[in-house]
Design an enzyme around this catalytic site. Structure first.
Site, short mmCIF file in Angstrom:
data_model
loop_
_atom_site.label_atom_id
_atom_site.label_comp_id
_atom_site.label_asym_id
_atom_site.label_seq_id
_atom_site.Cartn_x
_atom_site.Cartn_y
_atom_site.Cartn_z
N GLN A 189 -0.66 -0.55 16.67
CA GLN A 189 -0.47 0.89 16.84
C GLN A 189 -0.36 1.28 18.32
O GLN A 189 0.34 2.23 18.66
CB GLN A 189 -1.64 1.63 16.16
CG GLN A 189 -1.36 3.07 15.81
CD GLN A 189 -0.60 3.23 14.47
OE1 GLN A 189 -0.92 2.57 13.50
NE2 GLN A 189 0.38 4.10 14.45
N LYS A 216 -7.01 2.88 14.39
CA LYS A 216 -6.79 2.68 12.95
C LYS A 216 -8.13 2.69 12.25
O LYS A 216 -9.16 2.37 12.86
CB LYS A 216 -6.11 1.33 12.71
CG LYS A 216 -5.42 1.21 11.37
CD LYS A 216 -4.03 1.78 11.43
CE LYS A 216 -3.38 1.87 10.07
NZ LYS A 216 -1.95 2.22 10.17
N ASP A 253 -2.10 5.98 5.31
CA ASP A 253 -1.62 4.60 5.33
C ASP A 253 -1.71 4.15 3.86
O ASP A 253 -1.81 5.01 2.97
CB ASP A 253 -2.45 3.71 6.26
CG ASP A 253 -1.78 2.37 6.56
OD1 ASP A 253 -0.88 2.33 7.41
OD2 ASP A 253 -2.13 1.36 5.92
P1 NDP Z 1 1.36 3.32 -0.19
O1 NDP Z 1 -0.05 3.17 -0.57
O2 NDP Z 1 2.05 4.61 -0.43
O3 NDP Z 1 2.23 2.19 -0.90
C1 NDP Z 1 1.97 0.85 -0.70
C2 NDP Z 1 2.93 0.03 -1.54
O4 NDP Z 1 2.78 -1.35 -1.21
C3 NDP Z 1 2.66 0.13 -3.02
O5 NDP Z 1 3.85 -0.08 -3.74
C4 NDP Z 1 1.68 -1.03 -3.26
O6 NDP Z 1 1.62 -1.47 -4.59
C5 NDP Z 1 2.26 -2.07 -2.34
N1 NDP Z 1 1.18 -2.96 -1.87
C6 NDP Z 1 0.08 -2.62 -1.18
N2 NDP Z 1 -0.71 -3.67 -0.95
C7 NDP Z 1 -0.09 -4.71 -1.53
C8 NDP Z 1 -0.39 -6.07 -1.65
N3 NDP Z 1 -1.51 -6.59 -1.11
N4 NDP Z 1 0.50 -6.87 -2.31
C9 NDP Z 1 1.64 -6.34 -2.85
N5 NDP Z 1 1.98 -5.05 -2.78
C10 NDP Z 1 1.13 -4.25 -2.13
O7 NDP Z 1 1.44 2.92 1.34
P2 NDP Z 1 2.57 3.22 2.41
O8 NDP Z 1 3.90 3.24 1.76
O9 NDP Z 1 2.14 4.38 3.21
O10 NDP Z 1 2.45 1.94 3.36
C11 NDP Z 1 3.24 0.77 3.19
C12 NDP Z 1 3.28 -0.02 4.47
O11 NDP Z 1 3.86 0.79 5.52
C13 NDP Z 1 1.91 -0.45 5.03
O12 NDP Z 1 2.06 -1.69 5.70
C14 NDP Z 1 1.58 0.64 6.05
O13 NDP Z 1 0.68 0.18 7.02
C15 NDP Z 1 2.97 0.87 6.63
N6 NDP Z 1 3.20 2.15 7.31
C16 NDP Z 1 2.93 3.34 6.70
C17 NDP Z 1 3.19 4.52 7.35
C18 NDP Z 1 3.00 5.85 6.72
O14 NDP Z 1 3.32 6.86 7.34
N7 NDP Z 1 2.50 5.93 5.48
C19 NDP Z 1 3.70 4.54 8.74
C20 NDP Z 1 4.01 3.23 9.26
C21 NDP Z 1 3.74 2.10 8.57
P3 NDP Z 1 0.39 -1.01 -5.52
O15 NDP Z 1 0.61 0.46 -5.75
O16 NDP Z 1 0.52 -1.84 -6.75
O17 NDP Z 1 -0.85 -1.29 -4.74
O1 2IT Z 2 1.01 2.61 10.58
C1 2IT Z 2 1.24 3.79 10.90
O2 2IT Z 2 1.91 4.07 11.90
C2 2IT Z 2 0.73 4.86 10.04
N1 2IT Z 2 0.10 4.57 9.03
C3 2IT Z 2 0.93 6.30 10.43
C4 2IT Z 2 -0.09 6.73 11.44
C5 2IT Z 2 -0.08 8.20 11.78
O3 2IT Z 2 -0.96 8.59 12.58
O4 2IT Z 2 0.76 8.96 11.30
#
Ligand code: NDP
Ligand code: 2IT
Length: 444
Positions: free
Chosen positions: A111, A126, A166
């Site tokens: 981050q 985080k 997240d």
């Molecule tokens: P969500 O909780 O909305 O979705 C996560 C997705 O990934 C779900 O489909 C979940 O499936 C799947 N998943 C999670 N853990 C596992 C695992 N161990 N094995 C397989 N599938 C898995 O999270 P986000 O979409 O917000 O986050 C997804 C990724 O993006 C993460 O790495 C996060 O750190 C990153 N990220 C998120 C940001 C944000 O603004 N939200 C910003 C930047 C990065 P299930 O529902 O079955 O658990």
């Molecule tokens: O991994 C990421 O950058 C996030 N989960 C978003 C963090 C934020 O402060 O919006």
């Protein structure tokens, strides 16, 4: 031994049993070699790398809550305040049973550089908990979030540390946490981002990570003589990032043929139906089997397998280390031209190397998924001026930020004789600003 190798060794020794943290540090420091070598004497004297890999502060706390049967459950909460050289700590809260200190440290470390790349004044942090939101009632989620915030509220604030969503933390959880913060601290301030629109949230924050991923991917393809329009795309995950990446890819003329969750994956050769996916995941909070049941063209498969499908562009949007060396080999064999990371560190180190060696354009997460945190910083700006901007205003700022990020990393890679290596470019561009600020602020 070189300074970089010494510090990598030190991190492994001082932080045992934290493999994801070691992996993140290794990826960053290895690609900073050229900059570090050029400044070795000063950086050693000032202990720049030792300071960079040591969080300024970390909290670990008990989170007791009462389940629907009246039993007390206990989880562990974390907040790592990694680096505040360029602004207040900023970063999400992950709620997933796999969470431990090493996972939070790897995410917090990434981050720092991601936030620097946005060009906005935000430091790196985080947090999260090993709480598993799956199968919990709304009341149980609220009980957990209130207990979690009862402790976390001592360490955060609009000008000190601003958490967000997240994995496992979305609008519902942010709402419960915001309410508890306000109740205990007695201040109505932008202490969290990703808030609902009725209480200080920003338009386009929900879409921002996925949309930003596509804006950067589009620019990377364009600058390499390729086009997202007409491309076949494989997406993994089906959460916040995956859904809005799929939506924007389709708006830009691509066809997205896969999504996945932790139990299985969908191959939909007609293209993913985003409205149905949102209904299944955002409204019903159900499994992908429900998507397949409602869509005749979709095939559901248990387990992993998204990367075995032929595609031009791969967008891993689920979690860390979900794209292995074997997956990279399958993508290359199928003619994939670009991989852009929507998730944090979804590609293993050997897979990244294989993709790059085989001419696949590779955009690392700290650049490609920076649109989420960048829009969080725009939410902070709106909260500070007590105004809210239109969707179009926020979306156009987001697009500019992502296009700028791509050009900054492209330039940094060129400056250090690594043209086309966007991992090197992202780490160097992110690092330069943070180190400059750290050195200017003296020993702290
Ligand atoms: P969500 O909780 O909305 O979705 C996560 C997705 O990934 C779900 O489909 C979940 O499936 C799947 N998943 C999670 N853990 C596992 C695992 N161990 N094995 C397989 N599938 C898995 O999270 P986000 O979409 O917000 O986050 C997804 C990724 O993006 C993460 O790495 C996060 O750190 C990153 N990220 C998120 C940001 C944000 O603004 N939200 C910003 C930047 C990065 P299930 O529902 O079955 O658990
Ligand atoms: O991994 C990421 O950058 C996030 N989960 C978003 C963090 C934020 O402060 O919006």
């Amino acid at each position: 031994m070189s300074y970089v190798d010494e510090v990598i060794e030190l991190v492994v020794k001082q932080n045992p049993a934290e493999p994801e943290f070691h992996q993140a540090v290794k990826e960053v420091l290895e690609s900073l070699r050229a900059v570090v070598d050029a400044n070795e004497e000063q950086f050693r004297k000032e202990a720049v790398l030792e300071r960079l890999v040591n969080p300024e502060r970390q909290f670990k706390f008990r989170v007791p809550w009462v389940d629907d049967k009246g039993n007390v459950q206990v989880n562990t909460g974390y907040r790592v305040q990694f680096n505040s050289a360029i602004g207040p700590y900023k970063g999400g809260l992950r709620l997933h049973p796999s969470v431990n200190l090493g996972i939070i440290k790897f995410l917090g470390f990434e981050q720092i550089f991601k936030n620097s790349l946005t060009g906005l004044p935000i430091g790196g942090g985080k947090g999260g908990s090993d709480f598993d939101p799956k199968g919990k009632s709304d009341r149980e989620i609220m009980a957990f979030c209130q207990s979690f915030m009862t402790e976390l509220c001592k360490y955060i604030g609009a000008d000190t540390d601003v958490p967000a969503g997240d994995i496992g933390t979305g609008a519902r959880e942010i709402g419960y946490m915001f309410g508890q913060y306000k109740r205990i601290r007695g201040v109505y301030e932008g202490v969290l981002t990703g808030k609902g629109l009725s209480y200080g949230g920003s338009l386009a924050r929900t879409e921002a990570t996925g949309y930003g991923l596509l804006y950067l991917t589009e620019e990377m393809l364009k600058c390499n003589g390729k086009d997202i329009n007409g491309a076949t795309v494989c997406v993994s995950g089906s959460g916040n990032v995956a859904i809005y990446a799929t939506q924007k890819a389709q708006q830009l003329g691509a066809k997205v043929v896969t999504v996945s969750d932790s139990t299985g994956w969908i191959y939909d050769p007609e293209g993913i139906d985003v409205a149905l996916l949102k209904e299944v995941k955002e409204v019903k909070r159900a499994r992908l089997t429900e998507y397949a049941a409602a869509r005749p063209s979709a095939q559901y498969h248990e387990g992993r397998g998204v990367w075995s499908i032929k595609c031009d562009v791969a967008l891993p949007c689920a979690t860390q280390n979900e794209l292995s060396l074997d997956d990279a080999k399958a993508l290359v064999a199928n003619g994939c031209i670009a991989v852009a990371e929507g998730a944090n560190m979804p590609t293993t180190l050997d897979a990244t190397e294989y993709l790059q060696k085989n001419g696949v354009l590779f955009a690392p997460g700290k650049a490609a998924n920076a649109g989420g945190v960048a829009t969080s910083a725009l939410e902070m700006s709106q909260n500070s001026e007590r105004l809210s901007w239109t969707f179009e205003e926020v979306d156009s700022k987001l697009k500019n930020i992502m296009v700028n990020i791509f050009h900054n990393l492209d330039d940094a890679a060129k400056r250090y004789n690594s043209e086309g290596n966007y991992v090197v470019g992202a780490n160097i561009a992110g690092f330069e600003k943070v180190v400059d600020a750290m050195l200017a602020q003296g020993v702290c």
